[in-house]
Design an enzyme around this catalytic site. Structure first.
Site, PDB file in Angstrom:
ATOM      1  N   ASN A 244       7.242  -2.979   5.939  1.00 13.50           N
ATOM      2  CA  ASN A 244       5.912  -2.410   6.164  1.00 13.50           C
ATOM      3  C   ASN A 244       6.083  -1.288   7.184  1.00 13.50           C
ATOM      4  O   ASN A 244       6.611  -1.529   8.273  1.00 13.50           O
ATOM      5  CB  ASN A 244       4.970  -3.496   6.717  1.00 13.50           C
TER       6      ASN A 244
ATOM      7  N   TRP B 257       0.893  -1.159   0.000  1.00 14.37           N
ATOM      8  CA  TRP B 257       0.000   0.000   0.000  1.00 14.37           C
ATOM      9  C   TRP B 257       0.931   1.209   0.000  1.00 14.37           C
ATOM     10  O   TRP B 257       1.646   1.449   0.971  1.00 14.37           O
ATOM     11  CB  TRP B 257      -0.891  -0.007   1.243  1.00 14.37           C
TER      12      TRP B 257
END
Ligand code: M6R
Length: 587
Positions: free
Chosen positions: A96, A72
């Protein structure tokens, strides 16, 4: 937000990692990549877009050690170059999180280096390569000590058959499989492979080989961390006969409600102890979880006559909240990972308040920050849009509000026990298709309601805009005439939720105001006679009679189905709305 998977064992890593990434795709789907080590060489594939885009090339990768990532995007747009893994020299990693001082580190240590991406993550791998001194754990510690921000990292090195995992403020778990060991952001990636997992703590380092896992604390001292049962079941991740997870999960609303009220009894006595002397309650969360907090506020004030507020977690943290020893903060989060909610819980505790977590994720960071946990038993929720977790939260918060009011859960559970059947009836309700058609053709959809119906209106609006991209607002029905009415015209749709008999007349005024401006109207209601009054003028979804405080469990199903059907009419993927990820672990 971003899913990571690592494997070190006897099997071909890329196949296992690919499957794991598919299970974690709800965490981000801007790009995907896999890297494996074999005979001192790292081979990788990475591409913009969904995990499926790398399937063919991933199949060709050979090696027993590997890492994968589904992204993302935060720093650097979605592109092949910005896709993870990132490599430098012998090192390759997936990340992440967000490194806040990456520019500063670049300027200080990496002058003249050539970068192949715009990501903050590439700085980390360059630093590992630069500072590697033959002692891998010491090197990873040295580099992570320089980082400001949040990270979960899985690192491989061309020279070795191992993985290093470390984390701060982002989730990382270790999984113990029969023929290898695993790292992942979340348990679904390991469903079917690992019966047991360990949740790493901030500052931990884990070294994984095919035969074992060693965990070290932030001072590189060996530690033993608890092994927990992996609750993610492969079967619960199957779509079954549903085309999308969103539909599957809406169909699981009745089970979510039932399992949640059945689970409450196991925590009730602990909750009672925590609640002793409570004078004030703040319910906090983000998005859907905040919307369920609005319902909880009403429950607490109605049942317990205690002042209660609902606060968006990201706002709560920065407004100098007044918290005293007799304040209870209820932190609501499906994932238990949302950074704003976790930080709000930490802040509340640091100020002397008590925190009760209401969550679907029993091993999450939020549960570690809480004095007590009320379980939401929705099961794995894969669709980015929250559905069954919302109704699970409402169920849990209803029970909690009863306990705050000193009412034994037996009576509350009795009232809830009819709801799964009524939710099932809602799943069959007719008329949603016609309203979805109206919404899909509209210029904007306005969800209106009063009191508890207004809270569901906000959720209906969030759901619709999230999965269909149709502009939408949730509004108190009485406020319509104070401004929003200006937006009503032949292309506008109002979805009016009316479940409070006493306020029905007033909400019907809003219906008339919209109709007289030629807007289209749909009503979701259990009020007698409403169909007749609106016959031929508005679409009416009749919901079954129920306890007046529990109607959100039924109206929620209606607005969720409406959002789903509108998304399909507009050919959107309701499971993976653009720009979104399910767990937002950055601020
Ligand atoms: O995991 P959380 O409940 O803390 O997530 C909070 C929000 O990000 C989440 O509810 C979001 O609004 C949903 N995607 C809405 O459907």
């Amino acid at each position: 937000m971003c899913g990571i998977v690592g494997y070190c064992g006897k099997r071909n890593a890329s196949e296992i990692i690919y499957k794991g990434l598919k299970q974690l795709e709800y965490r981000g789907y801007d790009s995907a990549g896999i890297a494996v080590v074999s005979d001192g060489t790292v081979s990788a594939v990475k591409k913009q877009g969904r995990v499926a885009n790398i399937e063919a090339e991933a199949k060709a990768l050979r090696g027993n050690v590997g890492i994968g990532h589904t992204r993302w995007a935060t720093h650097g747009k979605p592109s092949d170059e910005n896709a993870h893994p990132h490599s430098s020299g012998k090192f390759t990693l997936v990340h992440n999180g967000i490194i806040e001082n990456y520019d500063e580190l670049k300027a200080r240590y990496l002058c003249g280096e050539k970068f192949s991406s715009d990501t903050d993550s590439e700085v980390i791998v360059k630093l590992l390569d630069k500072f590697y001194n033959g002692d891998i754990l010491a090197t990873v510690k040295k580099v992570t000590d320089m980082l400001k921000g949040s990270y979960a990292l899985v690192i491989i090195c061309a020279d070795f058959d191992w993985l290093v995992v470390t984390k701060r403020a982002n989730p990382a778990i270790i999984g113990y499989g029969e023929d290898g060991n695993f790292a992942a952001s979340d348990a679904p990636a390991l469903a079917g492979y690992c019966k047991e997992i360990t949740v790493l703590q901030d500052g931990d380092f884990a070294l994984l080989t095919a035969d074992g896992v060693s965990i070290f604390d932030c001072n590189l001292q060996g530690v033993i961390r608890e092994r927990l049962i992996n609750l993610a079941e492969p079967a619960s991740l199957e779509l079954g006969d549903c085309p999308y997870y969103m539909l599957k999960e809406i169909r699981e609303v009745p089970a979510s409600v039932e399992r949640t009220y059945l689970a409450y009894v196991s925590v009730e006595s602990r909750i009672k102890r925590i609640l002793k002397d409570v004078k004030r309650v703040i319910v906090t969360g983000c998005g859907t979880a905040y919307n369920s907090g609005l319902i909880a506020k009403r429950y607490i004030e109605c049942f317990a006559s205690i002042p209660a507020e609902a606060e968006i977690a990201g706002e709560f943290r920065y407004k100098n909240p007044i918290i005293t020893g007799d304040t209870i903060v209820i932190a609501v989060s499906q994932s238990g990972e949302t950074a704003d909610t976790v930080e709000a819980a930490k802040l509340a505790r640091s100020m002397g308040g008590k925190v009760i977590a209401v969550t679907n994720a029993p091993y999450s960071e939020l549960t570690r920050q809480a004095d007590a946990v009320v379980p939401v038993e929705a099961g794995s929720e894969i669709c980015v849009a929250a559905t069954k977790s919302y109704t699970g939260q409402i169920t849990a918060l209803y029970l909690l509000a009863n306990t705050i009011a000193g009412i034994n859960s037996t009576e509350a559970v009795r009232r809830l026990s009819v709801m799964p059947e009524l939710c099932n009836k809602m799943l069959e309700c007719k008329g949603i298709d016609a309203i979805a058609d109206m919404c899909a053709r509209s210029s904007g959809v306005y969800f209106l309601g009063r009191d508890i119906d207004y809270a569901v209106a906000l959720e209906g609006s969030l759901k619709l805009k999230e999965v269909s991209y149709v502009p939408s607002e949730g509004y108190p029905a009485g406020e319509l005439k104070h401004g929003t009415l200006a937006l009503m015209d032949i292309k506008a749709v109002a979805v009016v939720i009316i479940t409070n008999e006493q306020l029905a007349g007033k909400s019907e005024n809003a219906v008339e105001q919209v109709l007289s401006r030629r807007g289209k109207v749909a009503v979701i209601s259990n009020v007698d006679g409403i169909e007749k009054r609106l016959q031929g003028r508005a679409e009416v979804i009749k919901i079954p009679e129920c306890d007046k405080y529990l109607s959100p469990l039924l109206t929620a199903v209606a607005v969720q189905l409406l959002a789903y059907k509108t998304a399909l009419l507009l050919e959107r993927d309701p499971d993976k709305p653009r720009n979104l990820a399910k767990s937002v672990t950055v601020e």
